[in-house]
Scaffold this active site. Structure first.
Site, mmCIF file in Angstrom:
data_model
loop_
_atom_site.group_PDB
_atom_site.id
_atom_site.type_symbol
_atom_site.label_atom_id
_atom_site.label_comp_id
_atom_site.label_asym_id
_atom_site.label_seq_id
_atom_site.Cartn_x
_atom_site.Cartn_y
_atom_site.Cartn_z
ATOM 1 N N HIS A 60 44.802 42.585 37.364
ATOM 2 C CA HIS A 60 46.117 42.730 38.000
ATOM 3 C C HIS A 60 47.023 43.629 37.162
ATOM 4 O O HIS A 60 46.689 43.988 36.037
ATOM 5 C CB HIS A 60 46.765 41.378 38.269
ATOM 6 C CG HIS A 60 47.123 40.571 37.036
ATOM 7 N ND1 HIS A 60 46.179 40.122 36.138
ATOM 8 C CD2 HIS A 60 48.321 40.118 36.578
ATOM 9 C CE1 HIS A 60 46.792 39.428 35.185
ATOM 10 N NE2 HIS A 60 48.085 39.422 35.416
ATOM 11 N N HIS A 62 49.727 43.452 35.374
ATOM 12 C CA HIS A 62 50.605 43.024 34.298
ATOM 13 C C HIS A 62 50.078 43.666 33.009
ATOM 14 O O HIS A 62 48.861 43.682 32.768
ATOM 15 C CB HIS A 62 50.629 41.494 34.170
ATOM 16 C CG HIS A 62 51.528 40.834 35.179
ATOM 17 N ND1 HIS A 62 51.403 39.510 35.538
ATOM 18 C CD2 HIS A 62 52.564 41.341 35.892
ATOM 19 C CE1 HIS A 62 52.345 39.221 36.440
ATOM 20 N NE2 HIS A 62 53.054 40.307 36.678
ATOM 21 N N ASP A 64 49.756 42.985 29.997
ATOM 22 C CA ASP A 64 48.879 42.285 29.042
ATOM 23 C C ASP A 64 47.426 42.276 29.510
ATOM 24 O O ASP A 64 46.577 41.637 28.889
ATOM 25 C CB ASP A 64 49.373 40.858 28.759
ATOM 26 C CG ASP A 64 49.491 39.988 29.991
ATOM 27 O OD1 ASP A 64 49.827 40.521 31.072
ATOM 28 O OD2 ASP A 64 49.247 38.767 29.892
ATOM 29 N N HIS A 65 47.147 42.999 30.612
ATOM 30 C CA HIS A 65 45.764 43.086 31.108
ATOM 31 C C HIS A 65 45.265 44.530 31.241
ATOM 32 O O HIS A 65 44.107 44.741 31.525
ATOM 33 C CB HIS A 65 45.623 42.350 32.447
ATOM 34 C CG HIS A 65 45.877 40.882 32.288
ATOM 35 N ND1 HIS A 65 44.865 39.952 32.271
ATOM 36 C CD2 HIS A 65 47.025 40.202 32.083
ATOM 37 C CE1 HIS A 65 45.389 38.749 32.063
ATOM 38 N NE2 HIS A 65 46.696 38.872 31.950
ATOM 39 N N HIS A 265 44.257 32.858 27.284
ATOM 40 C CA HIS A 265 45.557 33.333 27.760
ATOM 41 C C HIS A 265 46.654 32.397 27.245
ATOM 42 O O HIS A 265 47.523 31.947 27.976
ATOM 43 C CB HIS A 265 45.572 33.415 29.298
ATOM 44 C CG HIS A 265 46.654 34.320 29.830
ATOM 45 N ND1 HIS A 265 47.862 33.832 30.268
ATOM 46 C CD2 HIS A 265 46.732 35.660 29.975
ATOM 47 C CE1 HIS A 265 48.609 34.843 30.688
ATOM 48 N NE2 HIS A 265 47.949 35.962 30.510
HETATM 49 ZN ZN LIG Z 1 48.539 37.743 31.629
#
Ligand SMILES: [Zn+2]
Length: 301
Positions: A60, A62, A64-65, A265
């Site tokens: 996705h 975001h 942090d990915h 996570h």
């Molecule tokens: Zn995340």
């Protein structure tokens, strides 16, 4: 088949932990799953060869990915990569890569759009099949199911009768699945088939609140990664931000009868992770933390 954790933190780096990235090794082919900031540094540290990655899966949009993706692609180009790379992710990602670097790459970038929010096969080769499936987060998000294909198991007609296995389930039996009737006893695959090998499976559910939408697809997988951003004490935060707690992740693993659960996570509010392990193991004993540098082996059947 083995999975190495390259990053296991939520949102931002904290306490030496970096945001989400993992690499799955299936018969020495490497599959990169999410690619947060710092991913290529971790790969260097752990001796993972960039050149052996041909498929990158982004769950996705975001940061942090996926914030490590541009740096990684750029390095691949600098090192003289010529082979095409396949990226599976939301359509916006293609735009972002296009703006930043596509003109300076010396290799082809094949983009596979998985914005639709449906379950589908996105990669199918001789020995590997990958499906994406929607999960439930604050932006459209997909998990991924990886299956290592094996020689099909052979059905035993007498036994199929004895255990009253319906015909529609025969294909799944040859793939190595166990049969679970609505009301009745779980029938282990070994009782009704022989030969061949059981397929090995890994499911990654990305960032998600607990939800029915992915319940079926993760059933009986050998290894499940389920996020547990919070311990049970902060369940209100998990609800508000569409994440999961330790307890929720462990209950999902228990219901899905998976072989092993990895939780990760972790929210940056936690310095120590011991509580995560204790809370999840109280419900699903075969749980481990997705600690960076750790490798989880999914053994051959
Ligand atoms: Zn995340």
């Amino acid at each position: 088949m083995k999975l190495t954790i390259l990053g296991s933190n939520a949102a931002a780096p904290a306490y030496g932990r970096r945001p989400t990235a993992q690499v799955l090794n299936i018969s020495e082919q490497l599959f990169l799953i999410d690619c947060a900031e710092g991913t290529q540094m971790r790969m260097q540290e752990y001796g993972i060869k960039r050149g052996r990655i041909n498929h990158i899966f982004i769950s996705h949009m975001h940061g942090d990915h996926y914030f490590g993706l541009i740096g990684l692609l750029n390095t691949m180009g600098l090192l003289g990569r010529q082979a095409a790379i396949n990226i599976y992710g939301p359509a916006q990602l293609k735009e972002i890569i296009g703006i930043q670097i596509s003109h300076s790459l010396g290799f082809e970038l094949v983009f596979n759009d998985i914005s639709e929010g449906e379950e589908k096969v996105i990669l199918d080769t001789n020995n590997v099949q990958v499906k994406c499936f929607p999960v439930h987060h604050s932006v459209p998000t997909h998990g991924f199911l990886f299956k290592k294909k094996e020689r099909p198991r052979v059905l035993l007609p007498e036994k199929l009768k004895e255990f009253e296995i319906p015909k529609y389930f025969y294909k799944q039996l040859t793939d190595g699945a166990d049969y679970e009737p609505e009301n009745g006893t779980w029938v282990k695959n070994e009782l009704v088939t022989e030969g061949g090998k059981k397929q090995r499976t890994y499911a990654y559910t990305a960032d998600t609140a607990p939800h029915e939408c992915y319940k079926e697809i993760i059933k009986g997988v050998d290894l499940l990664y389920h996020e547990a951003t919070y311990t049970k004490h902060f369940s209100d935060k998990a609800i508000e931000r569409l994440h999961s707690t330790t307890v929720e992740a462990a209950r999902i693993a228990l219901d899905a009868k998976v072989g092993q659960l990895i939780i990760g996570h972790f929210s940056s509010r936690y310095k120590e992770l011991h509580e995560f392990e204790l809370e999840a193991q109280a419900i699903f004993p075969n749980t481990e933390l997705a600690l960076e540098g750790k490798t989880f082996e999914i053994k051959e059947g």
